[in-house]
Design an enzyme around this catalytic site. Structure first.
Site, PDB file in Angstrom:
ATOM      1  N   HIS A 162     -11.808   1.626  -2.737  1.00 61.97           N
ATOM      2  CA  HIS A 162     -11.568   1.321  -1.334  1.00 61.97           C
ATOM      3  C   HIS A 162     -10.184   1.794  -0.877  1.00 61.97           C
ATOM      4  O   HIS A 162     -10.053   2.530   0.098  1.00 61.97           O
ATOM      5  CB  HIS A 162     -11.708  -0.178  -1.092  1.00 61.97           C
ATOM      6  CG  HIS A 162     -11.537  -0.551   0.344  1.00 61.97           C
ATOM      7  ND1 HIS A 162     -12.593  -0.661   1.203  1.00 61.97           N
ATOM      8  CD2 HIS A 162     -10.423  -0.788   1.076  1.00 61.97           C
ATOM      9  CE1 HIS A 162     -12.134  -0.962   2.417  1.00 61.97           C
ATOM     10  NE2 HIS A 162     -10.817  -1.054   2.357  1.00 61.97           N
ATOM     11  N   HIS A 183      -6.240   4.735   2.036  1.00 60.92           N
ATOM     12  CA  HIS A 183      -4.824   4.548   2.408  1.00 60.92           C
ATOM     13  C   HIS A 183      -3.907   5.313   1.465  1.00 60.92           C
ATOM     14  O   HIS A 183      -2.782   4.885   1.230  1.00 60.92           O
ATOM     15  CB  HIS A 183      -4.459   3.053   2.372  1.00 60.92           C
ATOM     16  CG  HIS A 183      -5.238   2.231   3.339  1.00 60.92           C
ATOM     17  ND1 HIS A 183      -5.012   2.275   4.698  1.00 60.92           N
ATOM     18  CD2 HIS A 183      -6.269   1.366   3.162  1.00 60.92           C
ATOM     19  CE1 HIS A 183      -5.860   1.459   5.302  1.00 60.92           C
ATOM     20  NE2 HIS A 183      -6.631   0.907   4.397  1.00 60.92           N
ATOM     21  N   LYS A 204     -11.119   7.112  11.989  1.00 58.92           N
ATOM     22  CA  LYS A 204     -10.320   5.919  11.687  1.00 58.92           C
ATOM     23  C   LYS A 204      -9.243   5.885  12.763  1.00 58.92           C
ATOM     24  O   LYS A 204      -8.337   6.718  12.766  1.00 58.92           O
ATOM     25  CB  LYS A 204      -9.708   6.035  10.286  1.00 58.92           C
ATOM     26  CG  LYS A 204      -8.919   4.802   9.889  1.00 58.92           C
ATOM     27  CD  LYS A 204      -9.215   4.373   8.457  1.00 58.92           C
ATOM     28  CE  LYS A 204      -8.590   3.006   8.196  1.00 58.92           C
ATOM     29  NZ  LYS A 204      -9.117   2.359   7.007  1.00 58.92           N
TER      30      LYS A 204
END
Length: 285
Positions: free
Chosen positions: A158, A174, A220
């Site tokens: 993730h 990220h 995003k």
């Protein structure tokens, strides 16, 4: 917002200072910020593109591949099925790659500082093999992102690799190395930077950025990420915050270098659900 956590700020600055593997802006890589991103919602398929070119103008890949923690980290990025709801299959080879990566980061000063700190708090085992097992469980143990689904996710996938939900939503992603490598393959389209209230635009040597991008057909609207830092630095930072707290979502306000950040860590049972830095003063607060 929560008051500055001085104890963690001190630890994270010590970690920042010993992070010898961190890449230096302008020397090891250059970014090209271009325009400010427009307004967007999660799941938009088309948004204004304020950046015609890539975010990463260049990265010294020789240096990346010569650093053990980066090299072993990069080998993990192709181990996952991006779509949630599709069960992950972990091969023995992938398990070995996970272990190689953990061995590499555990040998760094950054992880040693994190381990010592957690020992003082009685949150980690003194034996490195036990600590490694603990890290494996937190980051690599598979779980179902939605109740009842097959085990389709893990903290590492993730946070560092990114996932998609029903092709409409980008989850996580990220990490700057993954961003750079996806951009190089034209899988990611950088749409522009997102500003902080007190700063009109980021600088090309900023090592924390808020950006907007599309990946695998979704946008995003705002994603924040460290830039140039080593994988062990991010791993150590998020692991410490994860182990210090019990609540589902933890937000710690820290100052690292000149960056005032809120570090957000969400848990999924005994595992990391997501973790990322938020630059304070971003309009998304």
């Amino acid at each position: 917002r929560k008051a500055l956590n001085h104890e963690l700020s001190k630890l994270f600055n010590e970690m920042w200072d010993v992070d010898v593997n961190r890449l230096m802006p302008g020397k090891d890589y250059t970014i090209d910020l271009q325009g400010k991103a427009g307004a967007a919602q999660q799941g938009d398929s088309a948004v204004q593109d304020s950046a015609a070119r890539h975010l990463f103008h260049n990265v010294n890949e020789e240096r990346l591949k010569s650093i053990k923690t980066f090299a072993t980290f990069i080998s993990l990025l192709d181990n996952y099925e991006a779509s949630t709801g599709v069960a992950e299959v972990v091969t023995p080879e992938e398990t070995a790659e996970n272990n190689c990566f953990l061995d590499a980061i555990l040998a760094t000063e950054v992880m040693k500082l994190a381990h010592e700190y957690l020992l003082k708090k009685k949150l980690a085992k003194p034996n490195l093999a036990d600590f490694k097992y603990q890290l494996y469980d937190i980051w690599f143990q598979l779980y179902a992102r939605k109740e009842g689904d097959r085990p389709d996710s893990c903290g590492f996938e993730h946070v560092f690799v990114g996932e998609t939900r029903r092709g409409k939503q980008i989850l996580g992603l990220h990490n700057w190395v993954q961003f750079y490598l996806q951009e190089k393959r034209n899988q990611i389209d950088y749409k522009g930077y997102v500003t902080r209230k007190n700063k009109t635009r980021p600088d090309k040597d900023d090592q924390v950025l808020s950006i907007q991008f599309s990946w695998k057909g979704s946008v995003k609207p705002i994603g924040s990420t460290f830039i140039g830092v080593s994988p062990e630095f991010e791993f150590a930072l998020y692991t410490v915050i994860f182990l210090l707290a019990e609540e589902r979502v933890t937000r710690e306000t820290v100052k690292i270098e000149e960056y005032e950040l809120q570090v957000v860590v969400c848990r999924h049972g005994h595992h990391i659900g997501t973790a990322y830095p938020v630059l304070l003063g971003t309009s998304s607060e």
